[in-house]
Design a protein around this motif. Structure first.
Motif, mmCIF file in Angstrom:
data_model
loop_
_atom_site.group_PDB
_atom_site.id
_atom_site.type_symbol
_atom_site.label_atom_id
_atom_site.label_comp_id
_atom_site.label_asym_id
_atom_site.label_seq_id
_atom_site.Cartn_x
_atom_site.Cartn_y
_atom_site.Cartn_z
ATOM 1 N N ILE A 1 35.973 21.639 43.472
ATOM 2 C CA ILE A 1 36.496 23.024 42.846
ATOM 3 C C ILE A 1 35.660 24.298 43.144
ATOM 4 N N VAL A 2 34.202 23.979 42.819
ATOM 5 C CA VAL A 2 33.366 25.230 43.452
ATOM 6 C C VAL A 2 33.789 25.552 44.769
ATOM 7 N N SER A 3 33.808 24.610 45.745
ATOM 8 C CA SER A 3 34.075 25.063 47.166
ATOM 9 C C SER A 3 35.534 25.861 47.288
ATOM 10 N N PHE A 4 36.516 25.372 46.448
ATOM 11 C CA PHE A 4 37.578 26.148 46.516
ATOM 12 C C PHE A 4 37.434 27.385 46.081
ATOM 13 N N LEU A 5 36.891 27.471 44.888
ATOM 14 C CA LEU A 5 36.883 29.000 44.308
ATOM 15 C C LEU A 5 35.958 29.985 45.352
ATOM 16 N N ALA A 6 34.842 29.385 45.882
ATOM 17 C CA ALA A 6 34.075 30.098 46.744
ATOM 18 C C ALA A 6 34.866 30.568 48.054
ATOM 19 N N GLY A 7 35.977 29.842 48.488
ATOM 20 C CA GLY A 7 36.742 30.106 49.730
ATOM 21 C C GLY A 7 38.010 31.038 49.263
ATOM 22 N N SER A 8 37.905 31.314 47.956
ATOM 23 C CA SER A 8 39.280 32.087 47.544
ATOM 24 C C SER A 8 38.769 33.589 47.088
ATOM 25 N N ASP A 9 40.085 34.245 46.729
ATOM 26 C CA ASP A 9 39.734 35.508 46.534
ATOM 27 C C ASP A 9 39.893 35.760 44.912
ATOM 28 N N LEU A 10 39.764 34.526 44.266
ATOM 29 C CA LEU A 10 39.801 34.387 42.795
ATOM 30 C C LEU A 10 38.526 34.917 42.322
ATOM 31 N N ARG A 11 38.582 35.656 41.071
ATOM 32 C CA ARG A 11 37.282 36.308 40.416
ATOM 33 C C ARG A 11 36.892 35.325 39.356
ATOM 34 N N VAL A 12 35.630 35.031 39.537
ATOM 35 C CA VAL A 12 34.914 33.971 38.906
ATOM 36 C C VAL A 12 33.908 34.515 38.066
ATOM 37 N N ALA A 13 33.747 34.020 36.920
ATOM 38 C CA ALA A 13 32.513 34.513 36.042
ATOM 39 C C ALA A 13 31.884 33.129 35.242
ATOM 40 N N GLU A 14 30.580 33.190 34.874
ATOM 41 C CA GLU A 14 30.061 32.269 34.066
ATOM 42 C C GLU A 14 29.805 32.938 32.621
ATOM 43 N N LEU A 15 29.820 31.906 31.565
ATOM 44 C CA LEU A 15 29.420 32.147 30.169
ATOM 45 C C LEU A 15 28.668 30.839 29.858
ATOM 46 N N PRO A 16 27.732 31.413 28.937
ATOM 47 C CA PRO A 16 26.793 30.217 28.338
ATOM 48 C C PRO A 16 27.606 29.567 27.413
ATOM 49 N N VAL A 17 27.453 28.106 27.345
ATOM 50 C CA VAL A 17 28.269 27.148 26.603
ATOM 51 C C VAL A 17 27.110 26.111 25.778
ATOM 52 N N ASP A 18 27.428 25.581 24.801
ATOM 53 C CA ASP A 18 26.678 25.054 24.016
ATOM 54 C C ASP A 18 27.027 23.443 24.114
#
Length: 229
Positions: A180-197
């Motif tokens: 999934i990470v590899s797919f996202l890195a190779g795409s033009d999709l906009r990715v963000a991280e948020l802290p989770v508990d």
């Protein structure tokens, strides 16, 4: 009517009969649309899932978490009005409050995928061995570094319809997270991280990834990245 009628939670489950009903019933208090994929469980998981009112899809044999997620996403994408899709663990580690925050960020329209991170805000919940493995996985993966991820293997993710429709998980086992990470890195999709508990109970610790599995994932990442060169 719920403000989250356009959100679908996708929960892969394998032999989670002890906790799955509590997890699903708790999540449905906020998110009415949930599909649980029973991945060939040998226990009474399916019985408990049916009692919750969630949608149930069953694999006749155990195929692995990656396959269960792909099945669940395909099912959710086929539902009328579905716009946002959250991958959510069956063992009680994930919190619906975090999904609400992630969906809110997607609704702003500047992001296509929101990934949960255990490491943006340190709360001491993550066992130290798991912390070392997960941080190492994020460090050794060029694709994770490209996306500037702090946590490359968190199972809590929320995708908009565009991203979910383009994602194709082909790695059936736990290495799907790297895919999934590899797919996202190779795409033009906009990715963000948020802290989770993430809640680590005795049950979830027993069901979770062993150190050996974590090392195997790191090895798999290295092989995949090398093969792309």
């Amino acid at each position: 009517m719920s403000q989250y009628d356009d959100v679908w939670l996708v929960i892969p489950a394998y032999n989670e009969g002890q906790v799955i009903a509590d997890v699903v019933e708790g999540a449905r208090k906020t998110f009415p649309n949930i599909v649980v994929v029973d991945d060939g469980s040998g226990d009474d998981s399916a019985k408990h899932i049916m009692e919750t009112g969630a949608h149930l899809v069953r694999h006749p044999v155990n195929l692995g978490q990656g396959a269960a997620l792909q099945t669940g996403l395909a099912y959710a994408l086929a539902q009328p009005g579905a716009k946002y899709f959250a991958t959510f663990d069956a063992d009680g580690q994930h919190q619906t409050a975090d999904v609400e925050k992630m969906v809110a960020l997607l609704r702003e329209g500047d992001t296509d995928v929101v990934l949960g991170s255990r490491f943006i805000e340190q709360n001491g919940q993550v066992p130290w061995i798991k912390r070392v493995v997960l941080r190492t996985a994020a460090t050794v993966s060029p694709t994770a570094r490209k996306l500037k991820l702090t946590d490359a293997h968190n199972g809590l993710r929320v995708l908009n319809r565009e991203a979910a429709g383009r994602l194709r998980i082909t790695m059936n086992g736990m290495a799907h997270a790297s895919e999934i990470v590899s797919f996202l890195a190779g795409s033009d999709l906009r990715v963000a991280e948020l802290p989770v508990d993430i809640l680590y109970t005795d049950y979830s610790r027993a069901k979770g990834q062993s150190l050996i599995n974590g090392v195997n994932i790191i090895f798999d990442i290295s092989l995949r990245e090398r093969s792309r060169r």
